[in-house]
Design an enzyme around this catalytic site. Structure first.
Site, mmCIF file in Angstrom:
data_model
loop_
_atom_site.group_PDB
_atom_site.id
_atom_site.type_symbol
_atom_site.label_atom_id
_atom_site.label_comp_id
_atom_site.label_asym_id
_atom_site.label_seq_id
_atom_site.Cartn_x
_atom_site.Cartn_y
_atom_site.Cartn_z
ATOM 1 N N GLY A 173 0.835 -1.198 0.000
ATOM 2 C CA GLY A 173 0.000 0.000 0.000
ATOM 3 C C GLY A 173 0.865 1.242 0.000
ATOM 4 N N GLY A 187 0.519 5.909 0.144
ATOM 5 C CA GLY A 187 -0.317 7.089 0.274
ATOM 6 C C GLY A 187 0.552 8.301 0.497
ATOM 7 N N GLY A 188 -0.073 9.408 0.883
ATOM 8 C CA GLY A 188 0.679 10.628 1.096
ATOM 9 C C GLY A 188 1.693 10.516 2.212
ATOM 10 N N GLY A 227 3.464 7.757 3.016
ATOM 11 C CA GLY A 227 4.605 6.944 2.594
ATOM 12 C C GLY A 227 4.117 5.616 2.061
ATOM 13 N N VAL A 281 3.585 1.248 2.651
ATOM 14 C CA VAL A 281 3.346 0.191 3.630
ATOM 15 C C VAL A 281 3.912 -1.103 3.065
ATOM 16 C CG1 VAL A 281 1.641 -1.024 5.019
ATOM 17 C CG2 VAL A 281 1.242 1.363 4.367
ATOM 18 N N ASP A 296 -11.069 10.037 10.279
ATOM 19 C CA ASP A 296 -10.882 9.678 8.865
ATOM 20 C C ASP A 296 -11.485 8.304 8.574
ATOM 21 O OD1 ASP A 296 -10.114 10.156 6.267
ATOM 22 O OD2 ASP A 296 -8.057 9.460 6.541
#
Length: 951
Positions: free
Chosen positions: A637, A639-640, A642, A644, A754
């Site tokens: 994974g 995202g913004g 970093g 995973v 979130d």
């Protein structure tokens, strides 16, 4: 005088060394006692420091032995009772050493930190000691394929954390123990996932008390014992069950009708008993792949028409079950059907397979019935056996279907990969990569596969890929694997020969063999779902890269040792100093590991040392190693924040490592606050924090690994998991309970901020877990009821009240959860092609019509079954997305209402989830809603937003 002081100094240092090393020496003494009673121990088991010298198969933490993994290295001898002195031991795996014999010492019950006790394929005998029930942390107990005798100890019922209990293929006898108020029993193991007791001599009835609705069992394997009496109806209460094997026993009476409630069972074996009464109705088992009820004494019956409704069915075996009458042609139209065996019954008339039969159908075996004709118009080209029917016996037919031609094996073997095999030395084998080597071999036995077509090479290809991925993930020295000779044995197990080829050399060393054996014995390797539970039976390996191991000492060795001792005394003073320095360094390292924040620097605005509950600090090197140097192949994974990575810790535990990229790292104080918050969160529906890394200018969070990805991936179809209405309700209740915990039970309470389908993960049972607390906030002052903070979150899920006022409350999470509920029933993103999901539902909804008139926007994949409770689910979702927070329910009320909806749908709210899956322009009414007609956004900036960047 000076000389005396030096002597005193050396004496003091020597005493300190002895004190520091006392526990290590105690562990060494135990290992030496094992070495003395075992032959063929590894060659490097020399010296007095098994941790510092890296003894093969020995793993240490802070100079204490924590794991012994010595699979398949040819050990012979007994298990010393001194083992109890290894007080820090967590893993003991001696699998596939057939020369290890004798009883299991009762002193093993003193290993209070033991989590894995794995002795698969050894030669141990005698009773299983009741002291095993004194191991409070035990997770896996696997004593498969030994010669244990006597009853199953009732004390095993004390092992509340146990989830894997495999006692198959022994000579155990007696009854299954259940608690009676004074003694424990197996019914107390409510967290248990696996009861594997097949191929023993267990007898008596299967106690009704053994099963209850609060159990988590997925595998009940009781095949090939001497169980008698009826099948307890309580078995139908275990809603989590996926595989049930009761075949080859002495069971009598009718099959309980509530077995039909086991809606997650995919493999059902009831054959070779003395069951009677009418054929059980299995229509509720809507994921059933494999059914075998052969050789029972059911009442005479025609083939039930509901057989044709079992759409996932691959295999139907009903040999000798009193079936009569015409065979319905609809039976052969099941789309995944591979095998139909209905021999030795009273079926008659003309057999018509039909032209719409399954493309996968390989075998139809109707031997010894009363079939008088066969309609060949359907064009069935595979194996058909009608021997023993009038069509063959009385008409003199010479068709191929009058011959017995069934085979339980195929000649499959892993093909070589675009290369030409070269000539190999004797005993060497050419690998699929055309490299000559001495492979590690054994048999993989799958106890309940969901398929019966052994000739389908694609299923073996997926298994090979899965094996290699597992070996690579654990960084094992395996270059290739080969599978061959798939066979169904007398136990109805699928048996495959496995050859694992070494990487870089032509043979394995003992470390490599033990590592491969551990992955297979410890059930670390997870095969593709359609293969089901397995056991690996290894062959002995006689080609180790190093020379043969330890043998008993000789007089020559003693003499040499005595002579060398004199020289050693001359160097003692120097060695004492060196040893003291070395021990000091070890102590410092140990202190750092025990105190993860020893290096925390408050001068860098990182605050005081964090106070954690259950999380630990990892070094950068540890996480680098467990993720294969942060390999791209391990990325699961991004995202913004970093990326995973999937990782495997030293203990074998799978984790997800979230690594911040340089530009997104928080300050030390913020990072400390986040890990303190996460370490306090402990709930089955919340992803737990395992630890973190805060060194080398790195910020990493280590979470438990959740294998089935996010709810968003499943709803979009990317994961390949099919979410029916039942599973969606279970996911909803799981996520709701996770949020309720954060709001009402966490100390202090937490607002997630979130909540979205991307942050709800699904484990191997499709249990929902709330994840990603990067934007979370501690609950504000109860007097104020809110936290004033800049607006952050994901557009489409964000509470409009919070967006407009910057006042964050727990009702902001409730709003987001309401959007998730609507996403669950529509499988649409919150904002998609200019349409906002909340407005869409309200636009279509008509409470006077069936399903509120929402059929057009509901996800088509849930329309195939009755949607009981859907209207109340929609009402609840819309109450969660009320514009004003005060009008929304609390999460505790949401949980109660979803539980009521589940009961309306006929579901147990406390059961686990399942396993192995025209453009609309809203009319503006002057309300400044935060969601535009753009795509899904993440907003994390100052208020008001000047620009919102797409996610």
């Amino acid at each position: 005088m000076m000389g005396s002081r030096v002597q005193v100094f050396l004496l003091v240092i020597s005493i300190q060394i002895l004190l520091v090393a006392a526990q290590t020496n105690e562990d060494f003494a135990v290992l030496k006692s094992l070495k003395d009673v075992w032959d063929n121990t590894p060659r490097n088991w020399e010296g007095s420091d098994p941790c510092g010298n890296g003894w093969v198969g020995i793993q240490c933490t802070n100079s204490r032995v924590t794991a012994i993994t010595l699979g398949s290295i040819g050990l012979t001898g007994n298990l010393s009772g001194d083992l109890q002195l290894l007080s820090e031991l967590q893993i003991l795996d001696l699998s596939y050493n057939k020369g290890l014999t004798g009883p299991l010492p009762a002193s093993i019950g003193s290993l209070k930190k033991l989590t894995n006790l794995i002795l698969v394929g050894c030669g141990f005998s005698g009773p299983i000691p009741s002291a095993i029930g004194s191991l409070p942390r035990l997770l896996i107990l696997s004593l498969t394929s030994n010669s244990f005798t006597g009853p199953i100890p009732p004390e095993i019922g004390h092992l509340s954390n146990l989830f894997w209990l495999d006692l198959a293929d022994n000579m155990l006898s007696g009854r299954l123990p259940v608690s009676d108020g004074t003694t424990p029993g197996l019914d107390m193991l409510v967290n248990m996932k696996h009861f594997h007791f097949g191929k023993n001599q267990l007898a008596g009835t299967i106690p009704p008390k053994l099963f209850s609705p609060n159990m988590s069992l997925i595998h009940v394997l009781f095949e090939d014992n001497n169980f008698s009496g009826s099948i307890p109806s309580t078995l139908g209460l275990v809603q989590s069950l996926e595989v049930l094997r009761l075949d080859r026993n002495l069971l009598t009476g009718p099959v309980p009708s509530n077995l039909n409630n086991l809606v997650h069972v995919s493999e059902l074996y009831l054959s070779n008993n003395q069951l009677s009464g009418s054929l059980p109705n299995l229509t509720g088992m809507n994921v059933l792949n494999y059914v075998d009820m052969s050789n029972n004494t059911f009442d005479e019956s025609e083939i039930p028409l509901w057989f044709s409704t079992l759409q996932p069915l691959t295999t139907l075996k009903m040999e000798n079950t009193q079936l009569k009458g015409q065979v319905p042609v609809s039976l052969f139209s099941l789309p995944l059907l591979q095998t139909v065996v209905l021999r030795n019954n009273q079926l008659n008339g003309t057999l018509d397979v039909g032209s719409s039969h399954s493309d996968q159908l390989q075998l139809i075996d109707f031997q010894n019935n009363f079939i008088v004709d066969y309609d060949e118009g359907g064009g069935f080209k595979n194996k058909l056996i009608l021997a023993g029917n009038p069509i063959c016996r009385e008409t003199g037919q010479t068709k191929t279907y009058c011959d017995i031609q069934q085979s339980n094996s195929t000649s499959y073997s892993t093909p070589q990969k675009n290369c030409v095999p070269s000539g190999c030395r004797i005993n060497q084998i050419s690998s699929p990569n055309c490299v000559c080597a001495y492979p590690y071999t054994g048999n993989l036995s799958f106890r309940a596969p969901s398929f019966s077509d052994l000739g389908n090479s694609s299923i073996y290809t997926s298994l090979e890929e899965s094996l290699m991925n597992s070996f690579r993930l654990h960084q094992l020295p395996v270059d290739a694997v080969s599978l061959s000779n798939p066979t169904k044995n007398a136990d109805d197990y699928l048996v495959l020969r496995l050859e694992s080829f070494p990487s870089g050399e032509d043979r394995f060393n003992r470390t490599g063999i033990s590592a491969v054996a551990f992955v297979l014995s410890n059930q670390t390797f997870k095969p593709p779902h359609n293969f089901g539970p397995f056991v690996f039976n290894a062959n002995s390996y006689g080609y180790f890269a190093e020379s043969t191991g330890h043998h008993k000492s000789s007089n020559t060795g003693i003499i040499i040792g005595a002579a060398a001792g004199g020289s050693v005394l001359l160097l003692l003073a120097l060695l004492v100093g060196i040893y003291a320095f070395r021990q000091k360094r070890r102590a410092e390292i140990a202190d750092k590991q025990n105190n993860p924040f020893a290096a925390w620097d408050p001068r860098k605005d990182s605050g005081d040392v964090p106070q954690l509950k259950g999380a630990r600090s990892f070094s950068f090197e540890e996480l680098k190693k467990c993720t294969n140097s942060f390999s791209e192949a391990n990325v699961i994974g991004s995202g913004g924040y970093g990326q995973v990575y999937k990782g495997v810790l030293h203990s074998g535990r799978l984790v997800a490592v979230k690594r911040a990229q340089r530009g997104s790292m928080q300050g030390g104080l913020e990072f400390k606050t986040e890990i303190e918050l996460l370490s306090r969160v402990h709930h089955k529906n919340v992803v737990s924090l395992v630890g973190f890394c805060f060194e080398h200018d790195e910020q990493m969070l280590v979470y438990e690994y959740i294998p089935n990805g996010s709810l968003k991936e499943s709803l979009s179809g990317k994961s390949g998991i099919r979410l029916d209405w039942t599973r969606r309700l279970r996911i909803a209740i799981g996520a709701a309970r996770g949020l309720q915990y954060l709001h009402e039970l966490a100390n202090p309470p937490i607002i997630h901020r979130d909540i979205k389908t991307n942050n709800i993960l699904l484990d191997e049972r499709l249990t929902a877990k709330v994840a990603d607390f990067g934007l979370s906030k501690l609950m504000g002052d109860p007097e104020k009821g809110h936290v004033t903070t800049q607006v952050k979150g994901t557009m489409g899920y964000m509470d409009p009240e919070y967006y407009m006022t910057q006042q964050l409350t727990e009702k902001s999470d409730v709003y987001s959860f309401g959007v998730v509920m609507l996403e669950l029933i529509t499988a649409r993103q919150p904002i998609e092609k200019g349409k906002y999901i909340v407005r869409e539902v309200k636009q279509y909804m008509d409470k006077t019509k069936l399903l509120y008139n929402l059929q057009e926007i509901l996800d088509p994949s849930i329309l195939v079954t009755p949607l009981k409770g859907l209207e109340k689910f929609v009402d609840l979702a819309l109450s969660c997305v009320e514009d004003a927070g005060a009008e929304r329910p609390k999460m505790g009320d949401v949980v109660k209402e979803i539980e009521n909806i589940m009961q309306i749908a006929g579901l147990n709210p406390n059961a686990d989830s399942a396993s192995t899956s025209s453009s609309y322009e809203a009319v503006s009414k002057g309300y400044d809603h935060p969601y535009s007609d753009e795509s899904l956004f993440v907003y994390s900036g100052t208020f008001p937003p000047s620009k919102i960047e797409p996610q």
